[in-house]
Design an enzyme around this catalytic site. Structure first.
Site, mmCIF file in Angstrom:
data_model
loop_
_atom_site.group_PDB
_atom_site.id
_atom_site.type_symbol
_atom_site.label_atom_id
_atom_site.label_comp_id
_atom_site.label_asym_id
_atom_site.label_seq_id
_atom_site.Cartn_x
_atom_site.Cartn_y
_atom_site.Cartn_z
ATOM 1 N N LYS A 90 0.865 -1.180 0.000
ATOM 2 C CA LYS A 90 0.000 0.000 0.000
ATOM 3 C C LYS A 90 0.894 1.218 0.000
ATOM 4 O O LYS A 90 1.853 1.303 0.779
ATOM 5 C CB LYS A 90 -0.879 0.001 1.282
ATOM 6 N N LYS A 126 5.348 1.731 -3.243
ATOM 7 C CA LYS A 126 5.255 3.099 -3.775
ATOM 8 C C LYS A 126 5.478 3.054 -5.272
ATOM 9 O O LYS A 126 6.185 2.181 -5.779
ATOM 10 C CB LYS A 126 6.341 3.975 -3.134
ATOM 11 N N ASP A 166 0.081 10.921 -4.353
ATOM 12 C CA ASP A 166 1.234 11.530 -3.690
ATOM 13 C C ASP A 166 1.460 12.835 -4.473
ATOM 14 O O ASP A 166 0.528 13.311 -5.144
ATOM 15 C CB ASP A 166 2.458 10.584 -3.744
HETATM 16 N N1 GLU Z 1 1.320 9.131 -0.441
HETATM 17 C C1 GLU Z 1 0.792 9.050 0.885
HETATM 18 C C2 GLU Z 1 1.887 8.684 1.853
HETATM 19 O O1 GLU Z 1 3.022 9.085 1.665
HETATM 20 C C3 GLU Z 1 -0.470 8.208 0.967
HETATM 21 C C4 GLU Z 1 -0.344 6.778 0.559
HETATM 22 C C5 GLU Z 1 -1.679 6.026 0.494
HETATM 23 O O2 GLU Z 1 -2.705 6.620 0.808
HETATM 24 O O3 GLU Z 1 -1.650 4.851 0.117
HETATM 25 O O4 GLU Z 1 1.685 8.040 2.851
#
Ligand code: GLU
Length: 447
Positions: A90, A126, A166
């Site tokens: 995730k 990611k 993001d």
């Molecule tokens: N990009 C966000 C983070 O750095 C959210 C990631 C998500 O919601 O999966 O945590």
């Protein structure tokens, strides 16, 4: 420096040459977990750290699309599926011209511990692309997102990996990504989060990261017998995270006196409050610079072109822009300003040198993997909402978010105390996240 930890840092550097952001996060985490490794030699024997610093899977792919002028454009897409010990991968998706393996790996590595800290069943991953959404038409953004998902869809799924947004990936991009996923996978599910409420998104997800940061900062203040009301705060950036942060700070009676954009920073001693926050949101959505137009609209505000806001005196600093925004020289200014607290909002906004300086000069430091975990926590709640074919109310989400942030703070503080480190949230967050991952990895054998 412990030789146990150093050997793994050396492996990470050798195996990932030139990837400075990835090296930076590996060094930060491994130094913190050293006392845990000393206590658990079985982790070393099981090769746990070598496995932890190596992504389980990396997907790198060509993204081909056609721009408005009819020219064929080629970008590079990424998804690093880092660790699935406690749940499906995730993590967000970043579209920015500087995206490369080092950036996505640092974010993916951070995400493992951040997600573990939430207490929810999500592993770390990611993704992103070296695509610059700035200056692109709506049609170009849609075609790019569709091309990106046309490859990615086969690697994600509710039990496999669930991307979200993001930097450069907001509600519009998530809509296009999800639309293309649904079209080609023929499934309406939680494979993408950060969706708009009308088609399965979670009430409150948009502001969750920023609100969570303020709840976390509030815990830091309270643990040190201070109150948020009346505090002068300096933030950086004015993206989605900063917007949520400033809104919640205002609600709790703190006074945001400075924020920054790509063009410099604004000092507004009267406070960025109420109607001004809405005006900033509008400026941000226009896709143009935010500081100069803000100073024109509010003559009491001063615009410092091309400068960073860390020279402004405040009680609490919350860097929300991006990685490596605060270097040693900025940390020196913050300490000289007599500040007491710094809570990271963005992912890795402080260099390791800056963190060392801040902490050894008495600044109470909130690490990003703990403080900004509210966003991904709400993404996981969105997954649960979709899987259960239900809808959670705003009140339910806010209550859960607050509980999660308080529990992240308390478990980080407790982990540091357990290892005799005092109120050290940086070490505590790394230790608390690591312990959970390590236990799960040990239970699952050598995989
Ligand atoms: N990009 C966000 C983070 O750095 C959210 C990631 C998500 O919601 O999966 O945590």
């Amino acid at each position: 420096m412990s030789s146990i930890v150093q050997q793994y840092i050396d492996i990470a550097k050798k195996r990932n040459p030139g990837e400075s952001e990835f090296h930076q996060t590996v060094e930060e985490v491994l130094h913190s977990i050293e006392p845990v490794l000393e206590k658990h030699p079985e982790y070393i024997k099981a090769g746990l750290i070598e496995r932890l610093i190596e992504p389980e899977r990396a997907i790198i792919f060509r993204v081909t699309w056609v721009d408005d002028a009819g020219k064929v454009q080629v970008n590079r897409g990424y998804r690093y599926q880092f660790n699935s010990a406690i749940g499906p991968y995730k993590g967000g998706t970043r579209f920015a011209p500087n995206v490369n393996p080092s950036i996505i790996k640092f974010l993916g590595f951070e995400q493992i511990f951040k997600n573990a800290l939430t207490g929810l069943p999500i592993g770390g991953g990611k993704g992103g692309a070296d695509f610059d959404p700035n200056g692109k038409s709506d049609g170009e953004i849609m075609r790019f997102c569709q091309a990106y998902m046309t490859e990615l869809y086969r690697h994600i799924g509710p039990q496999t990996d669930s991307p979200a947004g993001d930097l450069g990936v907001g509600a519009r991009e998530i809509g296009y990504l999800f639309g293309q996923y649904k079209r080609i996978a023929n499934m309406y599910n939680e494979s993408v989060t950060g969706k708009a409420v009308v088609y399965g998104g979670l009430n409150g997800r948009t502001e969750a990261t920023g609100y969570g940061i303020v709840y976390f900062a509030n815990c830091m203040l309270e643990a040190n017998n201070e109150k948020m009301a009346g505090k002068k705060v300096v933030v950086s950036g004015f993206g989605n995270v900063t917007w949520g942060t400033v809104t919640k700070l205002d609600e709790l009676g703190a006074k945001v006196i400075a924020f920054s954009g790509p063009d410099g920073y604004i000092l507004d001693e009267a406070g960025v409050t109420g109607e001004k926050i809405a005006a900033l949101l509008e400026l941000r959505n226009s896709g143009k610079n935010i500081c100069a137009p803000y100073a024109e609209k509010y003559p009491e505000a001063k615009f410092f072109a091309g400068k960073k806001p860390w020279e402004v005196k405040a009680d609490l600093y919350i860097p929300c822009a991006m990685q490596n925004d605060i270097h040693l020289e900025d940390a020196k200014k913050i300490v000289a300003n007599g500040a007491k607290f710094l809570c990271e909002g963005a992912n890795m906004p402080c260099t390791n040198e800056a963190i060392d300086y801040l902490m050894s000069n008495g600044i109470i430091f909130g690490p990003c993997k703990a403080a900004n975990a509210g966003g991904v926590a709400c993404s996981c709640i969105e997954m649960g909402q979709n899987a259960g074919h239900t809808v959670f109310s705003l009140d339910q989400v806010y209550a859960q978010l607050k509980n999660i942030m308080v529990s992240i703070h308390d478990s980080s503080a407790a982990a540091a105390a357990e290892y005799g480190l005092g109120y050290n949230l940086l070490a505590g967050a790394n230790i608390a996240g690591f312990k959970k991952i390590a236990e799960a990895m040990m239970a699952q054998g050598i995989v």
